[in-house]
Design a protein around this motif. Sequence first.
Motif, mmCIF file in Angstrom:
data_model
loop_
_atom_site.group_PDB
_atom_site.id
_atom_site.type_symbol
_atom_site.label_atom_id
_atom_site.label_comp_id
_atom_site.label_asym_id
_atom_site.label_seq_id
_atom_site.Cartn_x
_atom_site.Cartn_y
_atom_site.Cartn_z
ATOM 1 N N ARG A 269 0.812 -1.162 0.127
ATOM 2 C CA ARG A 269 -0.045 -0.108 0.102
ATOM 3 C C ARG A 269 0.706 1.374 0.123
ATOM 4 O O ARG A 269 1.620 1.551 0.762
ATOM 5 C CB ARG A 269 -0.908 -0.196 1.275
ATOM 6 C CG ARG A 269 -1.698 -1.265 1.189
ATOM 7 C CD ARG A 269 -2.380 -1.505 2.655
ATOM 8 N NE ARG A 269 -1.534 -1.888 3.653
ATOM 9 C CZ ARG A 269 -1.674 -2.191 4.977
ATOM 10 N NH1 ARG A 269 -2.935 -2.074 5.195
ATOM 11 N NH2 ARG A 269 -0.590 -2.437 5.630
ATOM 12 N N VAL A 270 0.629 2.120 -1.172
ATOM 13 C CA VAL A 270 1.666 3.178 -1.107
ATOM 14 C C VAL A 270 0.767 4.380 -0.833
ATOM 15 O O VAL A 270 -0.370 4.656 -1.205
ATOM 16 C CB VAL A 270 2.048 3.406 -2.802
ATOM 17 C CG1 VAL A 270 3.002 4.221 -2.944
ATOM 18 C CG2 VAL A 270 2.644 1.866 -3.292
ATOM 19 N N GLY A 271 1.856 5.345 -0.470
ATOM 20 C CA GLY A 271 1.416 6.559 -0.028
ATOM 21 C C GLY A 271 2.532 7.663 -0.688
ATOM 22 O O GLY A 271 3.649 7.502 -0.487
ATOM 23 N N MET A 272 1.851 8.679 -1.684
ATOM 24 C CA MET A 272 3.003 9.165 -2.225
ATOM 25 C C MET A 272 2.893 10.751 -1.926
ATOM 26 O O MET A 272 1.660 11.216 -1.498
ATOM 27 C CB MET A 272 2.446 9.425 -3.861
ATOM 28 C CG MET A 272 3.425 10.054 -4.615
ATOM 29 S SD MET A 272 3.004 9.745 -6.519
ATOM 30 C CE MET A 272 1.774 10.615 -6.530
ATOM 31 N N VAL A 273 3.913 11.308 -1.729
ATOM 32 C CA VAL A 273 3.940 12.732 -1.288
ATOM 33 C C VAL A 273 4.250 13.518 -2.451
ATOM 34 O O VAL A 273 5.390 13.472 -3.096
ATOM 35 C CB VAL A 273 5.007 12.967 -0.300
ATOM 36 C CG1 VAL A 273 4.753 14.472 0.323
ATOM 37 C CG2 VAL A 273 4.899 11.805 0.871
ATOM 38 N N GLY A 274 3.479 14.603 -3.015
ATOM 39 C CA GLY A 274 3.847 15.366 -4.202
ATOM 40 C C GLY A 274 3.029 14.729 -5.211
ATOM 41 O O GLY A 274 2.815 13.673 -5.487
ATOM 42 N N TYR A 275 2.620 15.482 -6.299
ATOM 43 C CA TYR A 275 1.661 15.210 -7.299
ATOM 44 C C TYR A 275 2.001 15.853 -8.612
ATOM 45 O O TYR A 275 1.075 15.968 -9.494
ATOM 46 C CB TYR A 275 0.288 15.192 -6.748
ATOM 47 C CG TYR A 275 0.007 16.582 -6.554
ATOM 48 C CD1 TYR A 275 -0.671 17.618 -7.348
ATOM 49 C CD2 TYR A 275 -0.112 16.996 -5.248
ATOM 50 C CE1 TYR A 275 -0.845 18.798 -6.846
ATOM 51 C CE2 TYR A 275 -0.576 18.243 -4.825
ATOM 52 C CZ TYR A 275 -0.792 19.029 -5.638
ATOM 53 O OH TYR A 275 -1.077 20.242 -4.809
ATOM 54 N N ALA A 276 3.168 16.444 -8.733
ATOM 55 C CA ALA A 276 3.358 17.318 -9.988
ATOM 56 C C ALA A 276 3.964 16.668 -11.070
ATOM 57 O O ALA A 276 3.658 15.183 -11.239
ATOM 58 C CB ALA A 276 4.108 18.629 -9.732
ATOM 59 N N ALA B 260 1.227 -6.778 -4.425
ATOM 60 C CA ALA B 260 0.187 -6.135 -5.376
ATOM 61 C C ALA B 260 0.150 -4.553 -4.832
ATOM 62 O O ALA B 260 -0.351 -4.391 -3.722
ATOM 63 C CB ALA B 260 -0.976 -6.628 -5.111
ATOM 64 N N PRO B 261 0.874 -3.778 -5.622
ATOM 65 C CA PRO B 261 0.805 -2.267 -5.689
ATOM 66 C C PRO B 261 -0.546 -1.812 -5.214
ATOM 67 O O PRO B 261 -1.385 -1.847 -6.214
ATOM 68 C CB PRO B 261 1.677 -1.664 -6.345
ATOM 69 C CG PRO B 261 2.298 -2.725 -7.048
ATOM 70 C CD PRO B 261 1.703 -4.037 -7.154
ATOM 71 N N GLU B 262 -0.760 -0.901 -4.544
ATOM 72 C CA GLU B 262 -2.080 -0.245 -4.128
ATOM 73 C C GLU B 262 -1.872 1.228 -4.208
ATOM 74 O O GLU B 262 -1.114 1.781 -3.289
ATOM 75 C CB GLU B 262 -2.995 -0.780 -3.107
ATOM 76 C CG GLU B 262 -3.246 -2.069 -3.211
ATOM 77 C CD GLU B 262 -4.334 -2.902 -2.235
ATOM 78 O OE1 GLU B 262 -4.471 -1.916 -1.059
ATOM 79 O OE2 GLU B 262 -4.710 -3.949 -2.229
ATOM 80 N N LEU B 263 -2.482 1.988 -4.878
ATOM 81 C CA LEU B 263 -2.447 3.628 -4.640
ATOM 82 C C LEU B 263 -3.395 3.967 -3.663
ATOM 83 O O LEU B 263 -4.604 4.386 -3.871
ATOM 84 C CB LEU B 263 -2.765 4.181 -6.053
ATOM 85 C CG LEU B 263 -1.860 4.018 -7.235
ATOM 86 C CD1 LEU B 263 -1.445 2.604 -7.903
ATOM 87 C CD2 LEU B 263 -2.050 5.006 -8.516
ATOM 88 N N THR B 264 -2.812 4.040 -2.357
ATOM 89 C CA THR B 264 -3.739 4.044 -1.454
ATOM 90 C C THR B 264 -3.813 5.495 -1.112
ATOM 91 O O THR B 264 -5.151 5.740 -0.717
ATOM 92 C CB THR B 264 -3.184 3.261 0.023
ATOM 93 O OG1 THR B 264 -3.100 1.953 -0.362
ATOM 94 C CG2 THR B 264 -3.968 3.602 1.183
ATOM 95 N N ALA B 265 -3.037 6.417 -1.065
ATOM 96 C CA ALA B 265 -3.216 7.784 -0.518
ATOM 97 C C ALA B 265 -2.133 8.808 -1.226
ATOM 98 O O ALA B 265 -1.034 8.185 -1.301
ATOM 99 C CB ALA B 265 -3.316 7.824 0.863
ATOM 100 N N VAL B 266 -2.427 9.860 -1.432
ATOM 101 C CA VAL B 266 -1.596 10.924 -2.024
ATOM 102 C C VAL B 266 -1.707 12.068 -1.123
ATOM 103 O O VAL B 266 -2.873 12.599 -0.761
ATOM 104 C CB VAL B 266 -1.724 11.070 -3.569
ATOM 105 C CG1 VAL B 266 -3.138 11.715 -3.769
ATOM 106 C CG2 VAL B 266 -0.792 12.393 -4.057
#
Length: 406
Positions: A8-15, A37-43
Amino acid sequence: MTDLQPLRVGMVGYAFMGAAHSHAWRTAPRFFDLPLAPELTAVAGRNGDAVRAAAGKYGWASTETDWRRLIERDDIDLIDICTPGNTHAEIAIAALEAGKHVLCEKPLANSVEEAEKMTLVAQAAAERGVFSMCGFSYRRTPALALAKRMVEDGRLGDIRHVRAQYLQDWLSDADAPLTWRLDKSKSGSGSLGDIGAHSIDAAQWITGLNITGVSALLETFVKERPVGGDLVGLGGHGGADGPRGPVTVDDAALFTARFEATPDAGAAAGSPGSTTSGPIGIFEATRFALGRKNAMRLELNGTKGSIAFDFEDMNSLQFYDSALEPDAGFRKIMVTEPSHPYTANWWPTGHGLGYEHGFTHQVVDLVTAIGAGEQPTPSFADALQVQKVLAAVEASAENASHWQNV
């Protein structure tokens, strides 16, 4: 549906980088067999409306307006850092200490001191099974990965010359807006760290040799830029008559370099024409090369042959074999065969890949390593070595280009 354990992935930044990383997390498990299994959990991003829009566009399930909330969440396993360099150390250290894996964009930090702290924390975390990687995505370009394989197989013999350029032109307009990339307090450096770091990492990775010293020159062509304007891509256009602010980074970087000797150079010492010194190199990075859009170039000349690469023709590699083609010059290898790195999982032979595929391959290698309980590469220690070269370049340029050991 999948029976695999989620990552479960949390990403910081979205540009710019956030978009590329989002695409990679979505795409990797659809073309490659991964152990997790990667999951786009939160940004996360500071602007609530903007981050919600990005989440909807790129496929993230939820949002936060403070990166610290990502680290506190129990449903996040990995933190992906896509923010300016001045924030990398704080976010990465907090994430690793909280037991989250970390993918951090390059360059690792804005100083050697920060990078050293990050590396120490990363090494301690790895002993607990918590891993980190720095995002030098050009390593995952199939043609450059093939170049490394050829060097390791001895196809070039001993490397004598390393010639690296990274040429762009998006800052050539003197009225392009003053973005964070032109603020040293946020970016650390200009073309040197933004794109030159890629050349440094690629050269050291493919040769297997670290840079040991440099003589450098840095130049800022446009000292002030509009503080506002219309952003287009990385650049854009600001008002020529409006307020302007200072550019505090380099626009162009040039340096010569010496690499460490090859491991067996000492054994060859005393033979005719032998030397115990390593290859010599020349590096150039600029965002003012009109007509060059993303010309990340690398050429290696060895005792048996040469290879040359240009990212503007990213699906091919030029190769010269002195034994087979002494009078023919370079030949072009189309790096789209199933036997080439990464390409078997994509399209039929001859159907080329693009910029975004390097990020997908980065996710593949990272998730594969985490699934195997192994340290992914490039590690923070690898990225620290690049940071030391960047610092040596700046020190040399500040000292009339005097030789600076790394």
